[in-house]
Design a protein around this motif. Structure first.
Motif: not given
Length: 533
Positions: A334-357
């Motif tokens: 619920s933190g917007g697109v900036m939160e999404l970018a931070n989560v991607l770098h922190r938790d999912y840098n070794d995965q393939v994902l698709f999403g919408l913001a």
């Protein structure tokens, strides 16, 4: 083997080839004056028995007794005439008479010795002369009235009672019922009135152990659990503690972790901590998953629908795992697109994902919203398998996620900032937006999310209040039913106690204690020691 002289020189024994040799006999009398002895010498050769103050020579085995190398039998035939034989027979008859007299004496002694029952009865008679019944009754309150009435007495009280009877109606109504609450337990009460004479107080201190031991024997218990009486309330609380139920636990029972009120309190706290500011570093979806469980969070299609709504709460972005057939949620926030970018770098840098913001801008002309799609393959998601998952899922996931205003790829998301988001909107949507408008819209959206949690908490509170009201009503009905049963039991027991009191009025202290010790009905007795006895 023995070499001894019995009673001076009357009879002398000595060892000879493992036989006992009778060396000399003083006179024709075969009785020997000796200290108390009951023995067999040399394997039945000579038997002595105790009779009065003399040892009687009962039997002689002529074949085994040797006198000066000659058998006892041969010696008798050579050295004793008919008169000597008559003397031996007379001595034997006399010995038999003495033994018979001794047996009769033993029977008389046994007849005069009291039995265990007679000894107990005598003990009770002695105690009845020394220990007097001062008062007796049924319930604890009656006993305290008797104690508080006479301030100059020193008394020992014995009471059989239970937690159920010690609690008053109000405390009983607040107490959770337990099976051991109705079990009767004997307790001794030591009472010294404030005006009691010091001699009487000292006597009780010096002899309390003897008195209580006597009472314990009548009760057939190892210990009567002594308590020193102070006042009605304090003594009652100490008795409750002694019975295994502390006063505070009885009147104010603790709320256990599985009780309804505790569960509802935990649920309320859980909803309060679901606000984005209190998630402890977790995204809104992961936090909700932890505190609510998988059944309470939305599925993939529902969460995507929330993100697509212009004012959808509490989520404004979602990430899905690669799939050709369905939307499988990996994360949401619920933190917007900036939160999404931070989560991607922190938790999912070794995965393939698709999403919408959902990206919102707020200015003087109102709220403008855009939808940013994400096609993500992290820097560490290398290898054939990751590439195949990305390429095979790209088209199916794009169809399921649906329309978007623009798409962020790996390189775009790597260095995402508010200004880059504004530039993407200008380039892709031909809209002139500013960073200030982006931040203003984010503040408005967070306020709406807070309102969402407020409404959710109010709804849950109303549900809890309804459940709690129903619970309180049910508990009140149960307490009233318990109280009704308790009142009926006390009323029935009252009639029985009155009948028992009439019986007790004719009993002395030992008899009353023994009857109270049956513990089939609660009761008490106050005892007073007769110091003159």
């Amino acid at each position: 083997d023995r070499d001894d002289v019995i009673s001076g020189t009357s009879v002398t024994f000595s060892d000879h080839d493992h036989e006992i040799i009778l060396d000399a006999v003083a006179g024709d009398d075969r009785s020997v004056t000796f200290s108390d002895r009951d023995d067999v010498i040399s394997d039945r050769s000579v038997t002595f028995s105790d009779c009065g103050d003399e040892i009687i020579l009962d039997t002689v085995s002529c074949e085994e007794i040797i006198v000066n190398g000659v058998s006892w039998k041969d010696e008798l035939s050579e050295s004793h005439d008919v008169e000597g034989d008559a003397s031996l027979k007379a001595a034997a008859m006399e010995a038999a008479e003495v033994r018979e007299t001794h047996k009769e004496a033993e029977k008389k002694v046994a007849a005069t010795k009291p039995s265990a029952a007679e000894a107990k009865e005598q003990e009770s008679k002695n105690a009845a002369e020394k220990i007097k019944v001062y008062a007796y009754g049924g319930l604890y309150d009656e006993m305290t009235e008797a104690l508080d009435r006479d301030k100059d007495k020193v008394l020992l009280g014995i009471i059989t009672t239970s937690v159920e009877e010690l609690l008053d109606d109000e405390a009983y109504m607040r107490t959770e019922s337990k099976t051991n609450h109705s079990e009767l337990t004997p307790i001794s009460i030591q009472y010294s009135g404030p005006d009691a004479h010091y001699n009487e107080v000292d006597y009780y201190k010096n002899h309390s152990h003897e008195i209580e031991s006597f009472c314990e024997r009548l009760f057939n218990v190892d210990r009567l659990n002594p308590i020193v009486y102070s006042d009605k309330i304090e003594t009652r609380n100490r008795m409750l503690t002694l019975l295994g139920e502390a006063h505070q636990d009885e009147v104010h029972p603790e709320v256990t972790s599985d009780s309804p009120s505790s569960t509802m309190s935990q649920k309320a706290a859980r909803f309060r901590t679901m606000r984005i500011a209190d998630t402890g570093g977790l995204t809104a979806y992961k936090h909700a998953l932890n505190v609510q469980g998988a059944d309470a969070v939305p599925d993939g299609l529902s969460l995507l629908r929330i993100v697509r709504e212009p004012l959808g709460t509490p989520y404004n972005w979602v990430l899905f795992k690669p799939s050709k057939e369905e939307l499988i949620i990996e994360d949401g926030g619920s933190g917007g697109v900036m939160e999404l970018a931070n989560v991607l770098h922190r938790d999912y840098n070794d995965q393939v994902l698709f999403g919408l913001a959902r990206v919102s801008f707020a200015n003087d002309f109102g709220l403008s919203q855009f939808w940013c799609a994400l096609e993500w393959k992290g820097e560490n998601a290398s290898g054939v398998k990751a590439l195949k998952s990305y390429t095979e899922s790209l088209a199916p996931m794009a169809d399921r996620i649906g329309d978007r205003s623009f798409t962020l790829s790996n390189s775009s998301a790597m260095d995402l900032s508010p200004q880059i988001v504004v530039d993407f909107v200008k380039k892709s949507c031909n809209k002139n937006m500013t960073v200030q408008a982006l931040e203003h819209a984010h503040e408005m959206e967070q306020k709406a999310i807070e309102e969402y949690w407020d409404k959710l908490e109010a709804k849950e509170k109303a549900k809890r209040d309804a459940l709690n009201a129903e619970k309180l009503k049910r508990e009140e009905e149960e307490r009233k039913a318990r109280l009704k049963i308790r009142t009926s039991k006390l009323a029935d027991a009252k009639d029985i106690r009155e009948t028992r009191n009439k019986k007790w009025s004719k009993m002395n202290a030992p008899e009353l204690l023994e009857d109270l010790g049956k513990r089939d009905l609660s009761g008490w007795v106050l005892l007073q020691v007769d110091l003159d006895n």
